[in-house]
Design an enzyme around this catalytic site. Sequence first.
Site, mmCIF file in Angstrom:
data_model
loop_
_atom_site.group_PDB
_atom_site.id
_atom_site.type_symbol
_atom_site.label_atom_id
_atom_site.label_comp_id
_atom_site.label_asym_id
_atom_site.label_seq_id
_atom_site.Cartn_x
_atom_site.Cartn_y
_atom_site.Cartn_z
ATOM 1 N N HIS A 296 0.684 -1.117 0.013
ATOM 2 C CA HIS A 296 0.009 0.150 -0.038
ATOM 3 C C HIS A 296 0.802 1.451 0.054
ATOM 4 C CE1 HIS A 296 -3.106 2.767 0.955
ATOM 5 N NE2 HIS A 296 -4.072 2.036 0.668
ATOM 6 N N ASP A 353 -8.016 -4.773 -1.188
ATOM 7 C CA ASP A 353 -8.468 -5.567 -2.206
ATOM 8 C C ASP A 353 -8.242 -7.162 -2.261
ATOM 9 O OD1 ASP A 353 -9.279 -3.561 -3.960
ATOM 10 O OD2 ASP A 353 -7.376 -2.749 -3.942
#
Length: 427
Positions: A296, A353
């Site tokens: 991320h 996700d």
Amino acid sequence: MLNDRDVPYIIKMRGCVHRTSRFPLTEERGVREMADILETKNIGLRGVKVADTRISDVDGTKGNLIYRGFNICDLVQNSTFEEVSFLLLNDRLPTRPESERFQSELVSERETPGVVFEFMKMLPKSAHPMDVLQATIPVLASYDPQLHEETREANLKKAVRLISKFPTLVAAWDRIRKGFEPVHPHPDFTHAGNFLHMLTGTVPDPETAKDFDTCLILHAEHSFNASTFAGREVASTHAHMYASIEAAMAALSGELHGGANSEVMKTLLEIEEVDRVKPWVSEKLRKGGKIMGMGHAVYHTEDPRATILRTISERLADRTGDRHWYELTKAIEAATQEEFERLKGREIYPNVDFYSASVYHMMGISRDLFTPVFAISRISGWTAHIIEEKFAEAQPKPELYRPDSDYVGNYCGLQGCTYIPVEERRS
Ligand SMILES: CC(C)(COP(=O)(O)OP(=O)(O)OC[C@H]1O[C@@H](n2cnc3c(N)ncnc32)[C@H](O)[C@@H]1OP(=O)(O)O)[C@@H](O)C(=O)NCCC(=O)NCCS
């Protein structure tokens, strides 16, 4: 030589680069501060603060996500997507009458103009759901009675219309492309339950609807991510709400952003078996490939949304009696962490996700709908940000985004290029 007329004045405030041309700049300070600016170039704006916001906070070190003062963990425990949407748009949780009014407003706006389904029926069945969803937004815009009314009140109404209609659009396209008639919205179901109903034509299982509601809450908002920034940037030009949302949608479609959830599913389908995970992951990373759903730009610890989605994935696995997708996802997580640490000497964690792929798959949602489903949720955050941008709710006045770049083109020397007529040009 730096000229103080040419170099904009730069003040560094709480790590944020502010520029104004009102004050003179000494040459020495200009050089030093230009160096600061240079450090922020070509790094995808990582860590560069471009605006203030009151909507959400992402603490990438502690792994916290806050919507308008409320921790995401409390919201998934106690709230609903509808209430969270009210919170994002209105700055506070609703009272009971406000909540009921908001809920019924959302329900009353679920239907789309009939022409939208007709338009969808003319499209090739192979059209990607994300493209179709994006293509219907200008159609919705042209039917909005308040399209060019630029008051906060009118923009709130537009936000409610968009939040309500997104699930209808996504479900309708899925049915149309599969050769079925769209299922009309059902006023008795929650926002989450109604989407599952419109997708399948059946009464949604309450536990699955609740889990889907949690997914919607988790995806609703995430500060200045690529799609939100795109939406805000377009809104800063005074473009209307729908145009701003289209920009946000386009940014979400990319595989490094909202497109990642469907890429995770592709990975799961490709690897297929737990015992193939380790060699697959090792080879992918050794060749410099990306493991989708891992890593991320802001979190340097586990994304709190991934923690909650992991639990939902396991719960769904137990409920459906098939732990395959959950176990496979967990094995990929473990293998990626081990191999990444070995190759790069650092840790990597799953993002939102990663587990949402197995969750949506177990809910019976088609892989190419995962990103539109993300949009069904993120529309609340986008519209809240567009309103904040338009009405300068977190800054002194609305400001058009206009970043700068350094021209590094090197063509014909200092004099510039001489235009040569086409018939005289040589390759
Ligand atoms: C989200 C993402 C773009 C963040 O990228 P970032 O800000 O550059 O992340 P980092 O700075 O931590 O990356 C540092 C290194 O780790 C690598 N890396 C990060 N995520 C990786 C992943 N999922 N798989 C393999 N390598 C990865 C980067 O390539 C980079 O390598 P380098 O130093 O050799 O160039 C990145 O993690 C990624 O592409 N993830 C996969 C796509 C995804 O899941 N997107 C959804 C995000 S919510």
